[in-house]
Design a protein around this motif. Structure first.
Motif, PDB file in Angstrom:
ATOM      1  N   ALA A 123       7.729  -0.847   0.127  1.00 17.43           N
ATOM      2  CA  ALA A 123       7.253   0.301  -0.674  1.00 17.43           C
ATOM      3  C   ALA A 123       7.428  -0.481  -2.281  1.00 17.43           C
ATOM      4  O   ALA A 123       8.945  -0.594  -2.242  1.00 17.43           O
ATOM      5  N   GLU A 124       6.938  -0.071  -3.270  1.00 16.69           N
ATOM      6  CA  GLU A 124       6.918  -0.787  -4.607  1.00 16.69           C
ATOM      7  C   GLU A 124       8.162   0.174  -5.041  1.00 16.69           C
ATOM      8  O   GLU A 124       8.948  -0.553  -6.040  1.00 16.69           O
ATOM      9  N   HIS A 125       8.397   1.240  -4.859  1.00 16.58           N
ATOM     10  CA  HIS A 125       9.365   1.961  -5.391  1.00 16.58           C
ATOM     11  C   HIS A 125      10.686   1.541  -5.073  1.00 16.58           C
ATOM     12  O   HIS A 125      11.680   1.790  -5.831  1.00 16.58           O
ATOM     13  N   VAL A 126      10.912   0.946  -3.712  1.00 14.88           N
ATOM     14  CA  VAL A 126      12.150   0.356  -3.530  1.00 14.88           C
ATOM     15  C   VAL A 126      11.831  -1.113  -2.931  1.00 14.88           C
ATOM     16  O   VAL A 126      11.639  -1.189  -1.668  1.00 14.88           O
ATOM     17  N   SER A 127      11.846  -1.951  -3.509  1.00 16.64           N
ATOM     18  CA  SER A 127      11.104  -3.436  -3.075  1.00 16.64           C
ATOM     19  C   SER A 127      12.051  -4.684  -3.471  1.00 16.64           C
ATOM     20  O   SER A 127      11.723  -5.470  -3.985  1.00 16.64           O
ATOM     21  N   PRO A 128      13.556  -4.432  -3.005  1.00 19.69           N
ATOM     22  CA  PRO A 128      14.256  -5.547  -3.353  1.00 19.69           C
ATOM     23  C   PRO A 128      13.960  -7.019  -2.620  1.00 19.69           C
ATOM     24  O   PRO A 128      14.235  -7.848  -3.318  1.00 19.69           O
ATOM     25  N   LEU A 129      13.598  -6.888  -1.681  1.00 16.31           N
ATOM     26  CA  LEU A 129      13.129  -7.859  -0.769  1.00 16.31           C
ATOM     27  C   LEU A 129      12.022  -8.744  -1.621  1.00 16.31           C
ATOM     28  O   LEU A 129      11.985  -9.942  -1.445  1.00 16.31           O
ATOM     29  N   TYR A 130      10.774  -7.969  -1.846  1.00 14.30           N
ATOM     30  CA  TYR A 130       9.859  -8.318  -2.555  1.00 14.30           C
ATOM     31  C   TYR A 130      10.078  -9.164  -3.696  1.00 14.30           C
ATOM     32  O   TYR A 130       9.580 -10.284  -4.060  1.00 14.30           O
ATOM     33  N   GLN A 131      10.998  -8.720  -4.614  1.00 16.14           N
ATOM     34  CA  GLN A 131      11.363  -9.124  -5.698  1.00 16.14           C
ATOM     35  C   GLN A 131      12.160 -10.450  -5.516  1.00 16.14           C
ATOM     36  O   GLN A 131      11.880 -11.544  -6.213  1.00 16.14           O
ATOM     37  N   ALA A 132      13.009 -10.363  -4.725  1.00 12.94           N
ATOM     38  CA  ALA A 132      13.746 -11.650  -4.516  1.00 12.94           C
ATOM     39  C   ALA A 132      12.907 -12.863  -4.004  1.00 12.94           C
ATOM     40  O   ALA A 132      13.144 -14.021  -4.269  1.00 12.94           O
ATOM     41  N   ALA A 152      10.764 -14.601  -6.346  1.00 10.05           N
ATOM     42  CA  ALA A 152      11.651 -15.157  -7.283  1.00 10.05           C
ATOM     43  C   ALA A 152      12.214 -16.314  -6.710  1.00 10.05           C
ATOM     44  O   ALA A 152      12.882 -17.044  -7.301  1.00 10.05           O
ATOM     45  N   ASP A 153      12.112 -16.684  -5.451  1.00 11.11           N
ATOM     46  CA  ASP A 153      12.554 -17.860  -4.623  1.00 11.11           C
ATOM     47  C   ASP A 153      14.050 -17.696  -4.865  1.00 11.11           C
ATOM     48  O   ASP A 153      14.516 -18.750  -4.887  1.00 11.11           O
ATOM     49  N   LEU A 154      14.530 -16.534  -4.341  1.00 14.76           N
ATOM     50  CA  LEU A 154      15.912 -16.334  -4.337  1.00 14.76           C
ATOM     51  C   LEU A 154      16.363 -16.541  -2.899  1.00 14.76           C
ATOM     52  O   LEU A 154      15.745 -16.459  -1.844  1.00 14.76           O
ATOM     53  N   ASP A 155      17.581 -17.035  -2.620  1.00 18.26           N
ATOM     54  CA  ASP A 155      18.144 -17.130  -1.201  1.00 18.26           C
ATOM     55  C   ASP A 155      19.000 -15.774  -0.799  1.00 18.26           C
ATOM     56  O   ASP A 155      19.149 -15.729   0.300  1.00 18.26           O
ATOM     57  N   VAL A 156      19.397 -14.969  -1.642  1.00 13.75           N
ATOM     58  CA  VAL A 156      19.961 -13.665  -1.450  1.00 13.75           C
ATOM     59  C   VAL A 156      18.952 -12.505  -2.209  1.00 13.75           C
ATOM     60  O   VAL A 156      18.096 -12.885  -3.048  1.00 13.75           O
ATOM     61  N   VAL A 157      19.359 -11.374  -1.905  1.00 12.86           N
ATOM     62  CA  VAL A 157      18.499 -10.234  -2.333  1.00 12.86           C
ATOM     63  C   VAL A 157      19.439  -9.522  -3.090  1.00 12.86           C
ATOM     64  O   VAL A 157      20.428  -8.777  -2.655  1.00 12.86           O
ATOM     65  N   PRO A 158      19.411  -9.399  -4.379  1.00 15.42           N
ATOM     66  CA  PRO A 158      20.166  -8.431  -5.164  1.00 15.42           C
ATOM     67  C   PRO A 158      19.607  -7.006  -5.009  1.00 15.42           C
ATOM     68  O   PRO A 158      18.716  -6.577  -4.505  1.00 15.42           O
TER      69      PRO A 158
END
Length: 381
Positions: free
Chosen positions: A257-266, A269-275
């Motif tokens: 869900a756009e409202h809670v999307s930490p995995l989507y953002q990470a 952004a080509d990150l290896d961990v999810v902030p």
């Protein structure tokens, strides 16, 4: 039971026991090492069509604690001219896919003689674990957001578990539980942390392979908060590949869900961990409203190894998906409904195409959220 536990990060070994729930050295989640999975196809075909027919590919737990976890159907539906196969895990005994993990985890705790345990949940995991705890004669205390769907909270109480409603967002329930564990040393039967929960979800991949005559679909789309469905699929298909039964992985597509999307953002952004999610907002998809996945590195790796991706859907799209799936005959909760727009976005990006074998996991039954769904319909949303 011939298995051991080790830290997924630093590889520290732990005895066969339900605690600690995470590595004492580095706080990473634990994994279990069990006998090499095998798939005796003739024997599997002759067994009842439930998750336990794959017991050679699961960690050993002795006699299973079961509510008859039947193989869930694959039902085709049309999504704007593209045929999709719904994997109907909302038809499992407590109305969600989490029965797969709860059945294996509670079977393990029962085999160890555990009599009391605790869990935190937005609803579905708590309901599933409460049901299997009742079968196993395990006293369960469940910490839930007070705002969780009333139907899920009623389920938890109906099964005899002690419900502890916690005011505030979903992470506050976890904080309250951890405070309780620190005071009491209670066994944490966690659907987020305990490796047996993910191991149980591998049966989703095993069933799909069996339903495709021991091959794999082109893509599987699923809701993702903690990522347990996605990791169960990834690990399960890897086991099948290592056993020589399939020759590739399906593309795994996570929907948030756009409202809670930490995995989507990470991921993008080509990150290896999810902030952790910054400034999360309330979402109708409460089952995936988590600040970050516990097993974030593995979730991202599973997406990359399967040539998958993550998409995020709006609240309006969730409501639209709920209505469209209803018109196709599926009564699902809003968390499951994210797959509708997730599929649309994946098609627009060229990740799925008409004519391919595309599976969408329906994760939870709509009757669990009958009141909020009824309000949406009454308001004409």
């Amino acid at each position: 039971m011939a298995l051991t536990f080790h830290c997924s990060a630093c590889q520290t070994l732990y005895p066969q026991a339900p605690a600690p729930y995470r590595c004492l050295a580095c706080d990473a989640p634990l994994e279990c090492r069990s006998p090499t999975p095998t798939f005796p196809l003739d024997q599997i075909a002759a067994r009842p069509a439930d998750m336990w027919r794959f017991h050679e590919a699961l960690p050993p737990v002795g006699d299973p604690v079961s509510l008859g976890e039947a193989r869930t159907p694959l039902i085709p539906f049309d999504l704007e001219g593209m045929t999709v196969l719904a994997k109907c895990d909302h038809t499992l005994p407590t109305g969600s896919y989490k029965d797969r993990g709860a059945a294996l985890l509670m079977s393990y705790l029962h085999a160890l003689g555990i009599k009391e345990a605790v869990e935190d949940s937005s609803g579905n995991a708590g309901a599933a674990l409460a049901a299997y705890a009742a079968r196993a004669k395990v006293r369960l205390k469940v910490f839930c957001p007070a705002s969780a769907s009333a139907g899920k909270l009623v389920q938890i109480r109906l099964y005899g578990a002690e419900l502890v409603p916690v005011e505030g967002p979903r992470p506050r329930a976890t904080e309250a539980l951890l405070e309780y564990i620190d005071r009491t040393g209670a066994v944490y039967a966690s659907h987020l942390w305990h490796p047996f929960f993910i191991e149980g979800l591998k049966t989703l991949a095993f069933e799909l392979a069996e339903q495709f005559d021991w091959s794999v679909p082109d893509a599987v789309v699923c809701p993702v908060g903690a990522g347990s469905i996605l990791l169960g699929l990834y690990r399960g298909f890897l086991d099948l590949q290592r056993a020589g039964l399939v020759n590739r992985l399906p593309r795994l597509i996570a929907v948030q869900a756009e409202h809670v999307s930490p995995l989507y953002q990470a991921f993008h952004a080509d990150l290896d961990v999810v902030p952790p999610a910054t400034s999360p907002r309330p979402t109708r998809a409460e089952g995936i409203a988590l600040p970050r996945p516990v097993r974030d590195r593995e979730v991202i790796n599973a997406l990359r190894q399967s040539a998958g991706t993550v998409v995020a859907v709006s609240e309006k799209a969730i409501v639209r998906g709920l209505r469209q799936l209803g018109r196709a005959g599926f009564c699902v909760e809003p968390t499951s409904a994210v797959i509708w727009d997730g599929l649309r976005q994946a098609r627009a990006a060229g990740l799925v195409e008409p004519g391919q074998r595309i599976v969408a996991v329906l994760s939870g039954h709509g009757l669990k959220a009958a009141q909020p769904i009824g309000e949406l319909l009454a308001n004409g949303e």
